[in-house]
Design a protein around this motif. Structure first.
Motif, mmCIF file in Angstrom:
data_model
loop_
_atom_site.group_PDB
_atom_site.id
_atom_site.type_symbol
_atom_site.label_atom_id
_atom_site.label_comp_id
_atom_site.label_asym_id
_atom_site.label_seq_id
_atom_site.Cartn_x
_atom_site.Cartn_y
_atom_site.Cartn_z
ATOM 1 N N GLU A 117 4.209 61.327 21.574
ATOM 2 C CA GLU A 117 5.439 61.457 20.796
ATOM 3 C C GLU A 117 5.771 60.103 20.180
ATOM 4 O O GLU A 117 5.229 59.087 20.589
ATOM 5 N N GLY A 118 6.653 60.123 19.203
ATOM 6 C CA GLY A 118 7.043 58.871 18.576
ATOM 7 C C GLY A 118 8.495 58.894 18.168
ATOM 8 O O GLY A 118 9.070 59.966 17.935
ATOM 9 N N HIS A 119 9.097 57.716 18.106
ATOM 10 C CA HIS A 119 10.470 57.610 17.629
ATOM 11 C C HIS A 119 10.665 56.250 16.982
ATOM 12 O O HIS A 119 9.977 55.278 17.309
ATOM 13 N N SER A 120 11.583 56.198 16.034
ATOM 14 C CA SER A 120 11.893 54.945 15.364
ATOM 15 C C SER A 120 13.274 55.053 14.723
ATOM 16 O O SER A 120 13.788 56.151 14.499
ATOM 17 N N ILE A 121 13.852 53.900 14.448
ATOM 18 C CA ILE A 121 15.106 53.832 13.706
ATOM 19 C C ILE A 121 14.799 53.063 12.426
ATOM 20 O O ILE A 121 14.299 51.944 12.487
ATOM 21 N N ARG A 122 15.049 53.705 11.293
ATOM 22 C CA ARG A 122 14.794 53.055 10.012
ATOM 23 C C ARG A 122 15.578 53.750 8.913
ATOM 24 O O ARG A 122 16.123 54.830 9.105
ATOM 25 N N TYR A 123 15.587 53.105 7.768
ATOM 26 C CA TYR A 123 16.312 53.613 6.607
ATOM 27 C C TYR A 123 15.569 54.798 5.996
ATOM 28 O O TYR A 123 14.347 54.789 5.879
ATOM 29 N N SER A 124 16.309 55.820 5.591
ATOM 30 C CA SER A 124 15.749 56.985 4.921
ATOM 31 C C SER A 124 16.230 57.012 3.478
ATOM 32 O O SER A 124 17.436 57.046 3.225
ATOM 33 N N ALA A 125 15.284 57.027 2.546
ATOM 34 C CA ALA A 125 15.649 57.120 1.127
ATOM 35 C C ALA A 125 16.205 58.509 0.811
ATOM 36 O O ALA A 125 17.051 58.653 -0.070
ATOM 37 N N THR A 126 15.763 59.520 1.527
ATOM 38 C CA THR A 126 16.228 60.890 1.283
ATOM 39 C C THR A 126 17.702 61.043 1.616
ATOM 40 O O THR A 126 18.468 61.635 0.855
ATOM 41 N N THR A 127 18.112 60.509 2.767
ATOM 42 C CA THR A 127 19.507 60.642 3.196
ATOM 43 C C THR A 127 20.354 59.446 2.807
ATOM 44 O O THR A 127 21.569 59.469 2.965
ATOM 45 N N ASP A 128 19.712 58.367 2.363
ATOM 46 C CA ASP A 128 20.390 57.132 1.972
ATOM 47 C C ASP A 128 21.179 56.521 3.135
ATOM 48 O O ASP A 128 22.286 56.026 2.959
ATOM 49 N N MET A 129 20.593 56.591 4.339
ATOM 50 C CA MET A 129 21.207 55.992 5.528
ATOM 51 C C MET A 129 20.138 55.716 6.569
ATOM 52 O O MET A 129 19.027 56.225 6.478
ATOM 53 N N GLU A 130 20.529 54.927 7.551
ATOM 54 C CA GLU A 130 19.625 54.646 8.654
ATOM 55 C C GLU A 130 19.586 55.856 9.576
ATOM 56 O O GLU A 130 20.624 56.428 9.906
ATOM 57 N N MET A 131 18.376 56.251 9.966
ATOM 58 C CA MET A 131 18.200 57.448 10.788
ATOM 59 C C MET A 131 17.379 57.115 12.028
ATOM 60 O O MET A 131 16.547 56.207 12.022
ATOM 61 N N LEU A 132 17.625 57.893 13.070
ATOM 62 C CA LEU A 132 16.817 57.833 14.285
ATOM 63 C C LEU A 132 15.871 59.027 14.220
ATOM 64 O O LEU A 132 16.309 60.167 14.090
#
Length: 181
Positions: A117-132
């Protein structure tokens, strides 16, 4: 006056430094704990969602199902094949999904492909916000990725910093009153 200065240097200064260190490290632990808790919650939601998505039948019925689930849970759901091509995304229309960029190099997708499995916190261009993000293989055929706004963690951090400041200030005033007395 000299005794007050000595008292300040002997008691208040180390106490202030000690309290500052305690609040600094507890703030960091609080943030890590919030992220871990959110990842555990996403892992649980992934397990539930995995029963509603058939990787062998990714037609319009599945697409509508993930959009309905996403709308009611506020979790972004993305289906990605093993080469990184986005098969479906609950935040996008079917037309938009066909033109979205390949996700093969995304950290959570890489971890899901080459690990469990994987997880990260980074900016999403689709939602225009930082996502987990949380991603995991679904029957080895497709990757089911969930995304949740990271603003939850940031809001908790801001609240915790504010609470720590009030506690720190109150304790400092209390110690000052005791020292003056």
């Amino acid at each position: 006056m000299k005794s007050f200065l000595n008292l300040f240097l002997i008691i208040l200064l180390p106490l202030t430094l000690g309290l500052s260190l305690v609040f600094y490290f507890s703030n960091d632990l609080m943030l890590q704990s919030a992220q871990t808790e959110l990842i555990d919650e996403m892992r649980s939601k992934w397990k539930i969602l995995s029963h509603y998505i058939n990787p062998l039948d990714l037609g319009s019925e599945t697409a509508q199902r993930i959009r309905d689930i996403s709308a009611s849970t506020k979790v972004r759901i993305t289906l990605i094949d093993n080469s990184g091509v986005v098969v479906d995304d609950s935040y996008l229309s079917q037309n938009e999904v066909t033109i979205i960029e390949n996700h093969f190099n995304r950290p959570e997708v890489q971890d899901a492909i080459y690990g469990n499995e994987g997880h990260s916190i980074r900016y999403s261009a689709t939602t225009d916000m930082e996502m987990l993000y949380y991603a995991k293989h679904l029957n080895g055929k497709i990757i089911l990725r969930l995304a949740y706004p990271a603003s939850f963690v940031h809001t908790m951090k801001q609240d915790f910093i504010q609470q720590n400041f009030y506690i720190f200030f109150s304790l400092f005033v209390l110690v000052m009153m005791v020292a003056v007395y």
